[in-house]
Design a protein around this motif. Structure first.
Motif, PDB file in Angstrom:
ATOM      1  N   PHE A 110     -29.096  -2.399  21.911  1.00 32.57           N
ATOM      2  CA  PHE A 110     -29.871  -1.377  22.608  1.00 32.57           C
ATOM      3  C   PHE A 110     -29.118  -0.056  22.579  1.00 32.57           C
ATOM      4  O   PHE A 110     -27.907  -0.010  22.789  1.00 32.57           O
ATOM      5  N   HIS A 111     -29.845   1.020  22.298  1.00 38.58           N
ATOM      6  CA  HIS A 111     -29.270   2.362  22.283  1.00 38.58           C
ATOM      7  C   HIS A 111     -29.977   3.199  23.336  1.00 38.58           C
ATOM      8  O   HIS A 111     -31.190   3.106  23.511  1.00 38.58           O
ATOM      9  N   VAL A 122     -41.123   9.466  13.995  1.00 38.20           N
ATOM     10  CA  VAL A 122     -41.027   8.099  13.487  1.00 38.20           C
ATOM     11  C   VAL A 122     -39.632   7.936  12.877  1.00 38.20           C
ATOM     12  O   VAL A 122     -39.134   8.845  12.217  1.00 38.20           O
ATOM     13  N   PRO A 123     -38.921   6.830  13.096  1.00 35.18           N
ATOM     14  CA  PRO A 123     -39.416   5.525  13.505  1.00 35.18           C
ATOM     15  C   PRO A 123     -39.025   5.116  14.920  1.00 35.18           C
ATOM     16  O   PRO A 123     -38.537   3.991  15.130  1.00 35.18           O
ATOM     17  N   PHE A 124     -39.217   5.957  15.911  1.00 32.00           N
ATOM     18  CA  PHE A 124     -38.769   5.622  17.252  1.00 32.00           C
ATOM     19  C   PHE A 124     -39.943   5.259  18.153  1.00 32.00           C
ATOM     20  O   PHE A 124     -40.987   5.921  18.139  1.00 32.00           O
ATOM     21  N   SER A 125     -39.740   4.198  18.938  1.00 33.19           N
ATOM     22  CA  SER A 125     -40.738   3.757  19.913  1.00 33.19           C
ATOM     23  C   SER A 125     -41.228   4.931  20.730  1.00 33.19           C
ATOM     24  O   SER A 125     -40.444   5.784  21.161  1.00 33.19           O
ATOM     25  N   TRP A 126     -42.544   4.964  20.990  1.00 38.21           N
ATOM     26  CA  TRP A 126     -43.068   6.097  21.748  1.00 38.21           C
ATOM     27  C   TRP A 126     -42.533   6.122  23.186  1.00 38.21           C
ATOM     28  O   TRP A 126     -42.641   7.135  23.875  1.00 38.21           O
ATOM     29  N   TYR A 148     -33.431   3.352  21.966  1.00 37.97           N
ATOM     30  CA  TYR A 148     -33.737   2.018  22.470  1.00 37.97           C
ATOM     31  C   TYR A 148     -33.350   0.976  21.416  1.00 37.97           C
ATOM     32  O   TYR A 148     -32.161   0.870  21.103  1.00 37.97           O
ATOM     33  N   PHE A 149     -34.280   0.250  20.846  1.00 40.65           N
ATOM     34  CA  PHE A 149     -33.875  -0.782  19.891  1.00 40.65           C
ATOM     35  C   PHE A 149     -33.900  -0.285  18.447  1.00 40.65           C
ATOM     36  O   PHE A 149     -33.756  -1.074  17.520  1.00 40.65           O
ATOM     37  N   GLN A 205     -37.160  -6.690  26.235  1.00 41.67           N
ATOM     38  CA  GLN A 205     -37.396  -5.271  26.023  1.00 41.67           C
ATOM     39  C   GLN A 205     -37.228  -4.425  27.277  1.00 41.67           C
ATOM     40  O   GLN A 205     -37.404  -3.206  27.221  1.00 41.67           O
ATOM     41  N   GLY A 206     -36.862  -5.030  28.390  1.00 42.78           N
ATOM     42  CA  GLY A 206     -36.851  -4.284  29.640  1.00 42.78           C
ATOM     43  C   GLY A 206     -35.886  -3.123  29.678  1.00 42.78           C
ATOM     44  O   GLY A 206     -36.041  -2.213  30.497  1.00 42.78           O
ATOM     45  N   TYR A 207     -34.856  -3.118  28.823  1.00 43.12           N
ATOM     46  CA  TYR A 207     -33.942  -1.979  28.789  1.00 43.12           C
ATOM     47  C   TYR A 207     -34.659  -0.715  28.322  1.00 43.12           C
ATOM     48  O   TYR A 207     -34.329   0.394  28.735  1.00 43.12           O
ATOM     49  N   GLY A 208     -35.627  -0.885  27.434  1.00 47.72           N
ATOM     50  CA  GLY A 208     -36.393   0.230  26.894  1.00 47.72           C
ATOM     51  C   GLY A 208     -37.448  -0.361  25.976  1.00 47.72           C
ATOM     52  O   GLY A 208     -37.119  -1.038  25.010  1.00 47.72           O
ATOM     53  N   GLU A 209     -38.697  -0.115  26.264  1.00 50.90           N
ATOM     54  CA  GLU A 209     -39.761  -0.839  25.565  1.00 50.90           C
ATOM     55  C   GLU A 209     -39.889  -0.424  24.102  1.00 50.90           C
ATOM     56  O   GLU A 209     -39.765   0.746  23.747  1.00 50.90           O
ATOM     57  N   ILE A 210     -40.141  -1.436  23.255  1.00 50.55           N
ATOM     58  CA  ILE A 210     -40.559  -1.200  21.883  1.00 50.55           C
ATOM     59  C   ILE A 210     -42.069  -0.943  21.925  1.00 50.55           C
ATOM     60  O   ILE A 210     -42.832  -1.799  22.357  1.00 50.55           O
ATOM     61  N   ARG A 211     -42.475   0.224  21.513  1.00 48.58           N
ATOM     62  CA  ARG A 211     -43.897   0.578  21.501  1.00 48.58           C
ATOM     63  C   ARG A 211     -44.223   1.212  20.153  1.00 48.58           C
ATOM     64  O   ARG A 211     -43.589   2.179  19.738  1.00 48.58           O
ATOM     65  N   GLY A 212     -45.219   0.692  19.481  1.00 48.13           N
ATOM     66  CA  GLY A 212     -45.698   1.311  18.247  1.00 48.13           C
ATOM     67  C   GLY A 212     -44.728   1.152  17.094  1.00 48.13           C
ATOM     68  O   GLY A 212     -44.003   0.151  16.979  1.00 48.13           O
ATOM     69  N   ILE A 213     -44.702   2.149  16.209  1.00 45.83           N
ATOM     70  CA  ILE A 213     -43.806   2.114  15.047  1.00 45.83           C
ATOM     71  C   ILE A 213     -42.372   2.279  15.536  1.00 45.83           C
ATOM     72  O   ILE A 213     -42.045   3.267  16.198  1.00 45.83           O
TER      73      ILE A 213
END
Length: 917
Positions: free
Chosen positions: A312-313, A64-68, A317-318, A163-171
């Protein structure tokens, strides 16, 4: 308070710094780092009471805190659905009666949170912050289990943004615990005026009624204010104001911040919050009798040089990997001379906004869009998230504008729906009731925050409804096309005009500003990965010609996975625009100067040798720093004559610099060289100390009437087009820019038959040398397999990746990654020279490769150029050529390949050329 051990442990976590420096309490615990994790594809977790399970029941670990979905999470699985997080925390706050809050920066999308198996709250929405008081469920002794269930199904009504570059998922933003007393300050909004008045609206939450003192202390105690208040149980709103004498104003040039504390004290103890604000005013105003407005900062016009930031990284990702990354983002923008950034279709992380405040850059913050129908469910979820975002970010002085929607995304009712309503004839299915909802959202935001500019919709479909700024998007390539487009937009911009508005709405005197531009989509099939520098300079020049236009947003700050038109590569490495080769010291920042010299001419013109030309110059001033003063315009007309820099003419013109906006300065009357040359008119505006305020240039392809070219060098010349080789041995070979350029991939050779004048015309040849322009040749997939065009559909617009090497328009812009080769020159089988070719570059230095592009909306190795190679032929070989005036010239490339540039390609106006005496 944290113990030293806890502080040391926290420092090892990712993103260990406080997530909200704009609203920070001292007693907090960072919960970033390793959590137990488990997917729940069959939604069995609630039925099986996973909230009561220990961490040993989880089968994975996540950071955490990175999208899964992101690599930095350690999971890196882009699957939608349900997932569970759990971790144990032993934390005993002080004092013992303190209230404990669990805070989340953002979680996508719906979540429920349990402490020790007790549900403490739910939240929906992927971008806004939220918190739960967990005091009653928290154990003062021993471990506490924190369990979070997240569900992200990518529903059409969700505000998802791009979000298509890299999805935001979860925390995907930090998580932390925070301690507060029985009464605390929920938030305090600071509204500032440049006369020093600061209006504050504070909300206090108290468990019981009582008396309290609310104190403000900023600038090391130089600014103080106190107010007594009677608190009731629950929420109490307090409004107050104070005045700062001789305030230090915030601007990108001088980002002055008033840092300090808000303190609430009473029988319950003390709540101390560290925060800050900046004194500045954003507005719009007319100047000097104009019937249109400009955007103003602190009462003065500001020209907005901006970029679109997808934020975007490639690994997070975000979510930025570190605080340093966020700080460096702002630095990288400012070193380009930019003074503002548009955060695209998402609110920015608070830490990055902090660095925008601290380092000084204006921010246009977009709201995230949804992708389904604008029905009641979509609208209500959107409205809830927008409220969270604006309340969170209200105090950031860097934010000057809220953008409610982008390009009508989420506002177009699907065709099957409109067919049922009988209203499918509306443009883009942007229905009247949706337009009215957008108007209502604009007005709501203005009521929520009257201190900032609000835009209803940042349009590419000419469909404003009601807005504070009249912005538009365009992606057009080609100088003539860009010039004509801007002329049309400007001429049709006036109060009452229907341009850029929909539903019978018309323009007001709102400022005209571009909010997206660039050459990424102005080219058939997309620009691929190609040079920006040539297009960028003439586009900026054309913007600054127009008094009505007060800013732009270039797409974009960094390359992303499907768009390669960034100032920087995705990893932050530099691209080389090449401007310093035309005007010493010039960088891209010169094109962003508030005081600017406009060259009212094309980026390159074909002219006959010795021709007289006139070049009109304008000034564009959006700073009063030099108003009423005389500046000097230093100019030089120069050209490169086969490796020798020659000044054809130069001079200095005094310029009376006064007044905002655009006005004529002078005309330069020039006589161009009497030979073949790429001539450069270089300009530099300097102040009384000699400091350069801005630089600019334009070019001329000067052509003589001589078939083999005329050059200011002793001797005679024989020229052979680079495509007129008699044999080659490369596995892959092709021409480009018509037949102005020829290339060979990998190791191989080109062989030319050169015929010199016979002895009756040239009795003796005493000296001979060979000139040519060459670069290495980076081989792309399309050079081997053929080009493949990907249609830019909605998935591609969302950010779907593609192999850019197949794009027919791709020719990589010069950057930090070099692709070297080496070439050897043979005359009749004897080597007479060898040259290192450091790279296969493309940027503004490829003047002729740009000037002779066949089509404006397709790129044919545009901007590519090489290095001037000069091989002196030894005398013993020259002696032989006096008897046999025909010889073989062989150019043999090593494994890096070779590109050869002719008269109408590259940087130098030469074909493969032999000079002899």
């Amino acid at each position: 308070m944290l113990t030293q051990a806890e502080m040391s442990e926290s420092a090892a976590y990712p993103r260990a710094e406080h997530p909200r420096p704009d609203w920070q309490r001292a007693d907090w615990l960072n919960l970033n780092g390793e959590w137990s994790f488990r997917f729940d594809p069959n939604d069995e977790g609630l039925r099986a009471s996973w909230q009561n399970h220990t961490v040993s029941a989880y089968d994975s670990r996540i950071t955490v805190p990175f999208s899964w979905a992101s690599p930095l999470s350690g999971i890196a699985q882009n699957v939608k659905g349900i997932a569970w997080y759990c971790r144990s925390v032993a934390w005993r706050p002080s004092p013992s009666d303190a209230r404990i809050f669990l805070r989340f920066g953002a979680v996508d999308y719906a979540c429920e949170v349990w402490i020790n198996g007790v549900s403490v709250g739910t939240h929906r929405g992927g971008y806004g912050p939220f918190e739960f008081e967990v005091t009653d469920a928290w154990r003062a002794e021993g471990d506490n289990a924190i369990t979070v269930r997240v569900q992200d199904e990518d529903e059409d009504y969700q505000a998802r943004g791009k979000q298509g570059y890299g999805e935001i998922r979860g925390i995907w933003q930090p998580v932390w615990l925070e301690v507060r007393p029985q009464a605390y300050v929920q938030h305090a909004k600071f509204e500032t005026r440049i006369d020093g008045q600061v209006n504050v609206t504070a909300k206090i939450d108290a468990r019981s009624a009582g008396e309290a003192a609310l104190e403000f202390s900023f600038a090391n105690g130089q600014v103080r204010h106190r107010i007594n208040a009677t608190l009731g149980p629950g929420t109490t709103e307090i409004t107050t104001s104070f005045t700062i004498q001789s305030p230090l104003l915030w601007s990108p040039e001088e980002p002055n911040l008033y840092e300090g504390q808000v303190r609430l004290s009473g029988d319950f103890g003390e709540d101390v919050v560290t925060t800050y604000f900046g004194v500045r005013e954003i507005g719009t105003a007319r100047f000097d009798g104009r019937n249109y407005r400009w955007i103003t900062l602190n009462g003065k016009p500001v020209y907005l040089n901006g970029t679109l930031d997808q934020s975007f990284h490639q690994t997070g990702y975000f979510t930025f990997p570190s605080d340093d990354d966020m700080r460096n983002e702002i630095f990288l923008m400012k070193r380009l001379g930019l003074n503002f950034v548009r955060i695209h279709i998402k609110p920015e992380e608070p830490r990055k906004l902090y660095w925008a405040d601290k380092l000084g850059i204006l921010v246009m913050e977009d709201m995230p869009c949804f992708w389904g129908n604008p029905d009641e469910r979509s609208r209500s979820s959107y409205e809830r998230e927008v409220l969270e975002v604006i309340e969170r970010d209200f105090n950031h002085p860097s934010i000057f504008s809220w953008v409610m929607f982008n390009e009508t995304w989420g506002l177009k009712t699907k065709a099957e729906t409109t067919s049922l309503t009988g209203r499918s004839d509306q443009p883009n299915n942007y229905l009247p009731d949706t337009q009215e909802w957008v108007r209502a959202m604009y007005r709501w935001a203005k009521q929520m925050d009257p201190t900032r500019i609000v835009e209803d919709n940042s349009p590419c479909n000419w469909d404003h409804v009601e807005t504070d700024i009249n912005t538009w998007h365009f992606y057009i390539n080609g100088y003539e096309q860009v010039r004509a487009h801007l002329e049309e937009v400007v001429s049709k911009t006036f109060p009452g005009s229907s341009l850029n508005y929909i539903g019978g709405n018309v323009q007001t005197d709102a400022p005209l500003m571009n909010s997206e531009c660039g050459n990424v989509w102005g080219i058939e099939g997309g620009a691929g990965d190609s040079d920006l520098a040539w297009h960028y300079r003439y586009m900026l020049n054309e913007f600054r010609r127009h008094d009505k236009i007060c800013g732009f947003v270039f797409t974009e700050f960094r390359d992303v996975v499907n768009e390669f038109n960034g100032y920087y590569r995705l990893d932050g490495t530099d691209k080389d625009f090449g401007y310093g080769a035309f005007v010493p010291g010039m960088t891209i920042a010169d094109l962003h100067a508030p005081d600017f010299i406009v060259i009212d001419a094309p980026p390159c013109q074909t002219v006959d040798a010795g021709t007289a030309v006139t070049v009109p110059l304008l000034r564009s001033s959006f700073s009063d720093r030099y108003h009423g003063k005389t500046l000097s315009l230093v100019w030089e007309l120069w050209y490169d004559n086969l490796g020798v820099r020659v000044t054809a003419a130069h001079g200095t013109v005094d310029v009376a610099w006064d007044g905002f906006g655009v006005a004529p300065v002078t005309e330069l009357h020039l006589t161009l060289p009497n030979q073949d040359a790429v001539a450069v008119l270089a300009l530099k505006l300097v102040d009384s100390t000699g400091r350069a305020l801005t630089r600019n240039f334009t070019t001329f392809d000067v052509r003589s009437s001589t078939a083999d070219g005329t050059y200011d060098k002793d001797g005679r010349f024989v020229s052979v087009p680079v495509a007129d080789f008699t044999e080659y041995s490369f596995e892959h070979q092709w021409e480009a820019i018509g037949v102005g350029k020829t290339s060979g991939a990998g190791e191989g050779r080109f062989v030319y038959t050169i015929s010199l004048p016979d002895s009756t015309e040239q009795p003796t040849i005493n000296e001979m040398e060979v000139f040519f322009e060459a670069s290495a040749k980076r081989t792309l997939a399309r050079n081997i397999e053929g080009a493949k065009v990907r249609e830019p559909g909605i998935n591609y617009m969302h950010g779907a990746a593609a192999n850019v090497e197949y794009n027919p328009n791709t020719y990589y812009m010069t950057d930090e990654e070099c692709h070297a080769s080496r070439i050897h020159v043979f005359v009749n089988g004897e080597r007479v020279g060898s040259f290192d070719l450091p790279d296969d570059p493309a940027d503004s230095r490829g003047v002729l490769s740009w000037h002779y592009q066949p089509l404006h909306n397709k790129l044919d190795e545009a901007g590519s150029y090489g290095y001037l190679c000069r091989a002196v032929v030894p005398g013993r070989i020259v002696a032989q050529l006096n008897f046999n005036r025909c010889f073989k010239l062989e150019l043999r490339a090593e494994s890096g390949g070779v590109a050869l540039y002719g008269r109408n390609a590259g940087r130098y106006p030469i074909d493969l050329m032999v000079r002899f005496q």
